[in-house]
Scaffold this motif. Structure first.
Motif, short mmCIF file in Angstrom:
data_model
loop_
_atom_site.label_atom_id
_atom_site.label_comp_id
_atom_site.label_asym_id
_atom_site.label_seq_id
_atom_site.Cartn_x
_atom_site.Cartn_y
_atom_site.Cartn_z
N SER A 88 6.68 -8.70 -12.12
CA SER A 88 5.73 -8.40 -10.93
C SER A 88 5.62 -9.32 -9.84
O SER A 88 5.78 -10.53 -10.04
N THR A 89 4.99 -8.63 -9.00
CA THR A 89 4.40 -9.54 -7.87
C THR A 89 3.05 -9.28 -7.45
O THR A 89 2.72 -8.25 -7.69
N GLU A 90 2.27 -10.26 -6.93
CA GLU A 90 0.82 -9.99 -6.53
C GLU A 90 0.64 -10.48 -5.23
O GLU A 90 0.89 -11.95 -4.95
N VAL A 91 0.43 -10.20 -4.14
CA VAL A 91 -0.11 -10.49 -2.93
C VAL A 91 -1.63 -11.29 -3.02
O VAL A 91 -2.41 -10.68 -3.73
N GLY A 92 -1.89 -12.20 -2.15
CA GLY A 92 -3.06 -12.70 -2.04
C GLY A 92 -3.19 -13.99 -1.25
O GLY A 92 -2.36 -14.09 -0.35
N TYR A 93 -4.33 -14.69 -1.37
CA TYR A 93 -4.20 -16.12 -0.48
C TYR A 93 -4.46 -17.41 -1.62
O TYR A 93 -5.09 -17.26 -2.55
N ILE A 94 -3.95 -18.46 -0.81
CA ILE A 94 -3.96 -19.63 -1.53
C ILE A 94 -4.25 -20.79 -0.62
O ILE A 94 -4.05 -20.58 0.53
#
Length: 98
Positions: free
Chosen positions: A11-17
């Motif tokens: 799976s992949t998950e987009v977000g911020y870091i």
């Protein structure tokens, strides 16, 4: 999309870091006010796909030589970075960009 099609990517998950604002919003990140970078988390089966392959795809779709920019998107939120989840991954050498 480039990663999710690879055999071994679960799976992949987009977000911020990498920023200082807890629970940043898209608006804050896109305006460059939170200190975060846009990111994708990749969950993968290491017995099926290796970091060398993942790094290769990363460098195929991402140009680390453009400071704070990816394509038409400009700002510190588009800076180049690779984050890892354990020490083994942190010791893996990334593939050199083409």
């Amino acid at each position: 999309l480039a990663f999710v099609r690879l055999p071994g990517v679960i799976s992949t998950e987009v977000g911020y870091i990498g920023g200082s604002t807890p629970r940043p919003t898209y608006s804050a990140v896109s305006k460059g006010k939170s200190g975060h970078a846009e990111a994708v988390r990749i969950i993968f089966d290491a017995s099926t796909i290796g970091l060398t392959t993942l790094f290769g795809v990363f460098f195929d779709v991402h140009d680390p030589t453009t400071l704070n920019r990816q394509g038409n998107d400009v700002g510190t939120q588009y800076r180049s970075a690779i984050f890892y989840s354990d020490e083994r991954q942190g010791r893996a050498p990334p593939a050199a960009p083409p």
